[in-house]
Design an enzyme around this catalytic site. Sequence first.
Site, PDB file in Angstrom:
ATOM      1  N   LYS A  39      39.638  47.395  39.474  1.00  0.00           N
ATOM      2  CA  LYS A  39      38.340  46.450  39.452  1.00  0.00           C
ATOM      3  C   LYS A  39      37.133  47.680  39.470  1.00  0.00           C
ATOM      4  O   LYS A  39      37.424  48.349  40.300  1.00  0.00           O
ATOM      5  CB  LYS A  39      38.241  45.532  40.424  1.00  0.00           C
ATOM      6  CG  LYS A  39      37.075  44.503  39.884  1.00  0.00           C
ATOM      7  CD  LYS A  39      37.336  43.604  38.443  1.00  0.00           C
ATOM      8  CE  LYS A  39      37.633  42.367  38.649  1.00  0.00           C
ATOM      9  NZ  LYS A  39      38.191  41.447  37.902  1.00  0.00           N
TER      10      LYS A  39
HETATM   11  N1  GLU Z   1      37.671  40.822  34.246  1.00  0.00           N
HETATM   12  C1  GLU Z   1      38.706  40.065  33.775  1.00  0.00           C
HETATM   13  C2  GLU Z   1      39.739  39.464  34.915  1.00  0.00           C
HETATM   14  O1  GLU Z   1      39.106  39.558  35.730  1.00  0.00           O
HETATM   15  C3  GLU Z   1      39.485  40.744  32.606  1.00  0.00           C
HETATM   16  C4  GLU Z   1      40.029  41.932  32.963  1.00  0.00           C
HETATM   17  C5  GLU Z   1      40.651  42.810  31.749  1.00  0.00           C
HETATM   18  O2  GLU Z   1      40.857  42.061  30.693  1.00  0.00           O
HETATM   19  O3  GLU Z   1      41.117  43.950  31.922  1.00  0.00           O
HETATM   20  O4  GLU Z   1      40.796  39.021  34.563  1.00  0.00           O
END
Ligand code: GLU
Length: 418
Positions: free
Chosen positions: A108
């Site tokens: 993240k």
């Molecule tokens: N931000 C989204 C999540 O928390 C998607 C992450 C992604 O698609 O890599 O799952």
Amino acid sequence: MQRLLSHPAYKMACDQFDAVADFLDMPVALRERTKLPKRMLTVSLPVKMDSGEVKVFLGHRVQHHLTLGPTKGGLRFHQDVELGEVAALAMWMSWKCALADLPYGGAKGGVQVNPRELSTAELERLTRRYTSEMVPFIGPQTDVMAPDMGTNEQVMAWMMDTYSHQIGHAVPSIVTGKPVSLGGSLGRKEATGRGVAFLINRVVDMLKMPGDCRVIVQGFGNVGSYAALALAKFGSRITGVSDVSGGVFNPKGIDLVALQEHIERKGVLADFKGGDHLSNEELLVQPCDVLVPAALDQVITEKNAGKIQCRILAEAANGPTTVAADAILRQRPEIFVIPDILCNSGGVIVSYFEWVQDLQSFFWSEQEIFDKLYRILGTTLDTVLREAKAKNIDHRTAALSLGIQKVVRAKQLRGLFP
Ligand code: GLU
């Protein structure tokens, strides 16, 4: 690690992990190795503002584990972003990807900024600066970003452009959630919300609940809005919705088209005429059949877990329910929890499809994407429910333990190097 632990979200992710590790009787040597983030990078981002002044923002990226392939996860722009929260979100991405059998570790990113306070040009300069600082740390086979809270397709397009300039050719596979015309996938924008709606509908059928469910959605961003629209399309009544400006509640059902038009005009939901206005906290405890927290983490706490009045709690946000709230929910078997790492996994699953399509430069139809998505979500739901029943555990413990065990097994098979 001490600095990370002082953040409540990181502590929550660790407490969840420790409880599952105890349940699995995991050897101590494996625990630390599986739990701690592999790599973290914090960068300062000087950005020229439109006024000519230079402001410095703080950006982070955490890669939780690299055992199964590149790391995968969103980039968040929010004024409260901290390294500990980003690390917690990276850990949850690891279990989410493993649960869905995606060949990824979790990651993240976050920048401490309120994107609403920046002009488009300032946002672009900030995004490009963050991306160029990240170039040594990311790559299509190392770490692939995607949209999250406060970021969108346009931000991904700037990231893809900045990275491609440094590499010398177009590299669409560096991010997912891009515009379709730049190598994005059909269905990616709607995938998280539609996945949430699919799982809710499956559970509604399973519990033999009436089709015209009353649904409250906290958060009307990319996830909440598509979930609400998809549920309404299949006959549910959306009785409550909220965003940063507060909530609106109407037991007869909210006109979503009128609400969307209002938000397009005004930027926020405040002053919308189609119902009574409530705070976000009040909205969460109104009676409904399905409650969908689709905004920030830690909104279902020990203060309101005893008061929520729903049959299904569908966790569209990441980490919406605290560990203390979970203990209360375990005493309330009338509430069926669809845990976050399953409930919102439609986004990263279609991100995986997008990455695969980019790598092979061969693109699929929307039909193919949603068929494949719903097949994975349906199978994963069945697996989680079977595990919960077999081991007599709650749905979150079942989902987390399935995900965590896949990562542990992979680490054991690969062994320690050197
Ligand atoms: N931000 C989204 C999540 O928390 C998607 C992450 C992604 O698609 O890599 O799952």
